[in-house]
Write a protein that holds these residues in place. Sequence first.
Motif, PDB file in Angstrom:
ATOM      1  N   SER A 276       7.099  -4.824  -3.559  1.00 45.50           N
ATOM      2  CA  SER A 276       5.864  -5.597  -3.548  1.00 45.50           C
ATOM      3  C   SER A 276       6.166  -6.880  -2.801  1.00 45.50           C
ATOM      4  O   SER A 276       7.268  -7.430  -2.914  1.00 45.50           O
ATOM      5  CB  SER A 276       5.420  -5.971  -4.960  1.00 45.50           C
ATOM      6  OG  SER A 276       5.018  -4.856  -5.683  1.00 45.50           O
TER       7      SER A 276
ATOM      8  N   TYR B  70       4.181 -10.581  -2.358  1.00 46.39           N
ATOM      9  CA  TYR B  70       3.045 -11.368  -2.830  1.00 46.39           C
ATOM     10  C   TYR B  70       2.691 -12.398  -1.762  1.00 46.39           C
ATOM     11  O   TYR B  70       3.528 -13.199  -1.356  1.00 46.39           O
ATOM     12  CB  TYR B  70       3.395 -12.042  -4.155  1.00 46.39           C
ATOM     13  CG  TYR B  70       3.632 -11.024  -5.252  1.00 46.39           C
ATOM     14  CD1 TYR B  70       2.581 -10.558  -6.025  1.00 46.39           C
ATOM     15  CD2 TYR B  70       4.894 -10.496  -5.467  1.00 46.39           C
ATOM     16  CE1 TYR B  70       2.785  -9.597  -7.008  1.00 46.39           C
ATOM     17  CE2 TYR B  70       5.108  -9.537  -6.455  1.00 46.39           C
ATOM     18  CZ  TYR B  70       4.056  -9.092  -7.217  1.00 46.39           C
ATOM     19  OH  TYR B  70       4.264  -8.138  -8.185  1.00 46.39           O
ATOM     20  N   ARG B  71       1.432 -12.315  -1.304  1.00 52.44           N
ATOM     21  CA  ARG B  71       0.919 -13.218  -0.275  1.00 52.44           C
ATOM     22  C   ARG B  71      -0.276 -13.966  -0.841  1.00 52.44           C
ATOM     23  O   ARG B  71      -0.762 -13.641  -1.917  1.00 52.44           O
ATOM     24  CB  ARG B  71       0.522 -12.405   0.957  1.00 52.44           C
ATOM     25  CG  ARG B  71       1.682 -11.640   1.573  1.00 52.44           C
ATOM     26  CD  ARG B  71       1.235 -10.567   2.550  1.00 52.44           C
ATOM     27  NE  ARG B  71       0.073 -10.928   3.327  1.00 52.44           N
ATOM     28  CZ  ARG B  71       0.068 -11.100   4.651  1.00 52.44           C
ATOM     29  NH1 ARG B  71       1.171 -10.916   5.332  1.00 52.44           N
ATOM     30  NH2 ARG B  71      -1.031 -11.420   5.291  1.00 52.44           N
TER      31      ARG B  71
ATOM     32  N   GLU C 115      -1.341  -8.938  -3.595  1.00 48.27           N
ATOM     33  CA  GLU C 115      -0.085  -8.187  -3.665  1.00 48.27           C
ATOM     34  C   GLU C 115      -0.183  -6.972  -2.744  1.00 48.27           C
ATOM     35  O   GLU C 115      -1.178  -6.252  -2.758  1.00 48.27           O
ATOM     36  CB  GLU C 115       0.163  -7.711  -5.104  1.00 48.27           C
ATOM     37  CG  GLU C 115       1.410  -6.867  -5.248  1.00 48.27           C
ATOM     38  CD  GLU C 115       1.581  -6.280  -6.649  1.00 48.27           C
ATOM     39  OE1 GLU C 115       2.597  -5.626  -6.866  1.00 48.27           O
ATOM     40  OE2 GLU C 115       0.687  -6.467  -7.506  1.00 48.27           O
ATOM     41  N   TYR C 116       0.884  -6.756  -1.981  1.00 50.32           N
ATOM     42  CA  TYR C 116       0.956  -5.613  -1.071  1.00 50.32           C
ATOM     43  C   TYR C 116       2.199  -4.787  -1.387  1.00 50.32           C
ATOM     44  O   TYR C 116       3.195  -5.326  -1.875  1.00 50.32           O
ATOM     45  CB  TYR C 116       1.013  -6.092   0.382  1.00 50.32           C
ATOM     46  CG  TYR C 116      -0.281  -6.692   0.849  1.00 50.32           C
ATOM     47  CD1 TYR C 116      -1.209  -5.933   1.548  1.00 50.32           C
ATOM     48  CD2 TYR C 116      -0.596  -8.014   0.576  1.00 50.32           C
ATOM     49  CE1 TYR C 116      -2.418  -6.477   1.965  1.00 50.32           C
ATOM     50  CE2 TYR C 116      -1.792  -8.569   0.991  1.00 50.32           C
ATOM     51  CZ  TYR C 116      -2.695  -7.792   1.686  1.00 50.32           C
ATOM     52  OH  TYR C 116      -3.880  -8.338   2.092  1.00 50.32           O
ATOM     53  N   TRP C 117       2.123  -3.487  -1.080  1.00 47.40           N
ATOM     54  CA  TRP C 117       3.232  -2.571  -1.307  1.00 47.40           C
ATOM     55  C   TRP C 117       3.722  -1.999   0.002  1.00 47.40           C
ATOM     56  O   TRP C 117       2.951  -1.787   0.932  1.00 47.40           O
ATOM     57  CB  TRP C 117       2.790  -1.399  -2.171  1.00 47.40           C
ATOM     58  CG  TRP C 117       2.442  -1.738  -3.579  1.00 47.40           C
ATOM     59  CD1 TRP C 117       2.844  -2.821  -4.311  1.00 47.40           C
ATOM     60  CD2 TRP C 117       1.613  -0.964  -4.454  1.00 47.40           C
ATOM     61  NE1 TRP C 117       2.316  -2.766  -5.570  1.00 47.40           N
ATOM     62  CE2 TRP C 117       1.558  -1.631  -5.682  1.00 47.40           C
ATOM     63  CE3 TRP C 117       0.924   0.236  -4.299  1.00 47.40           C
ATOM     64  CZ2 TRP C 117       0.840  -1.136  -6.763  1.00 47.40           C
ATOM     65  CZ3 TRP C 117       0.217   0.716  -5.375  1.00 47.40           C
ATOM     66  CH2 TRP C 117       0.176   0.036  -6.595  1.00 47.40           C
TER      67      TRP C 117
ATOM     68  N   ILE D 231       2.113  -2.354   5.519  1.00 44.77           N
ATOM     69  CA  ILE D 231       1.972  -2.628   4.089  1.00 44.77           C
ATOM     70  C   ILE D 231       0.544  -2.284   3.691  1.00 44.77           C
ATOM     71  O   ILE D 231      -0.356  -2.251   4.525  1.00 44.77           O
ATOM     72  CB  ILE D 231       2.317  -4.098   3.738  1.00 44.77           C
ATOM     73  CG1 ILE D 231       1.388  -5.071   4.470  1.00 44.77           C
ATOM     74  CG2 ILE D 231       3.777  -4.388   4.045  1.00 44.77           C
ATOM     75  CD1 ILE D 231       1.602  -6.526   4.081  1.00 44.77           C
ATOM     76  N   ARG D 232       0.370  -2.009   2.392  1.00 45.12           N
ATOM     77  CA  ARG D 232      -0.982  -1.694   1.899  1.00 45.12           C
ATOM     78  C   ARG D 232      -1.266  -2.528   0.661  1.00 45.12           C
ATOM     79  O   ARG D 232      -0.343  -2.856  -0.111  1.00 45.12           O
ATOM     80  CB  ARG D 232      -1.132  -0.211   1.624  1.00 45.12           C
ATOM     81  CG  ARG D 232      -0.307   0.329   0.501  1.00 45.12           C
ATOM     82  CD  ARG D 232      -0.468   1.855   0.358  1.00 45.12           C
ATOM     83  NE  ARG D 232       0.146   2.355  -0.821  1.00 45.12           N
ATOM     84  CZ  ARG D 232       1.426   2.617  -0.979  1.00 45.12           C
ATOM     85  NH1 ARG D 232       2.275   2.368  -0.010  1.00 45.12           N
ATOM     86  NH2 ARG D 232       1.900   3.098  -2.116  1.00 45.12           N
ATOM     87  N   LEU D 233      -2.514  -2.855   0.459  1.00 42.50           N
ATOM     88  CA  LEU D 233      -2.935  -3.636  -0.685  1.00 42.50           C
ATOM     89  C   LEU D 233      -2.609  -2.860  -1.958  1.00 42.50           C
ATOM     90  O   LEU D 233      -2.870  -1.655  -2.051  1.00 42.50           O
ATOM     91  CB  LEU D 233      -4.434  -3.926  -0.606  1.00 42.50           C
ATOM     92  CG  LEU D 233      -4.994  -4.948  -1.552  1.00 42.50           C
ATOM     93  CD1 LEU D 233      -4.315  -6.300  -1.369  1.00 42.50           C
ATOM     94  CD2 LEU D 233      -6.494  -5.101  -1.354  1.00 42.50           C
ATOM     95  N   ALA D 234      -2.008  -3.539  -2.928  1.00 38.02           N
ATOM     96  CA  ALA D 234      -1.649  -2.907  -4.198  1.00 38.02           C
ATOM     97  C   ALA D 234      -2.916  -2.456  -4.913  1.00 38.02           C
ATOM     98  O   ALA D 234      -3.955  -3.108  -4.855  1.00 38.02           O
ATOM     99  CB  ALA D 234      -0.876  -3.882  -5.072  1.00 38.02           C
TER     100      ALA D 234
END
Length: 88
Positions: A54, A56-57, A61-63, A84-87
């Motif tokens: 993860s 954190y921006r 949160e992105y994965w 990256i993709r949005l959690a």
Amino acid sequence: MQFRFDEAFRGICQQILSENRNLEEWSEMESDDMFQDGPYVGGFDADEGEFCFSVYREDGEYWFQISLERIRQIVERSLEIVDIRLAE
């Protein structure tokens, strides 16, 4: 969305490589929060066979997932960007 690696994440990748473990050994010590630095939290997922992180921006949160081979490429600076993709 594309994400460019920074020095903090390269440090995590270097730490992973310094452990000098193969995929089987990483699978035996699976953990989702083994590596933490700044906005990054992650570890090895045996089901995926990759490191899952993860980041954190400000916008959430992105994965993203990274194979052991791609970890080497990040340290060598031959891989600079990952999707990256949005959690969820």
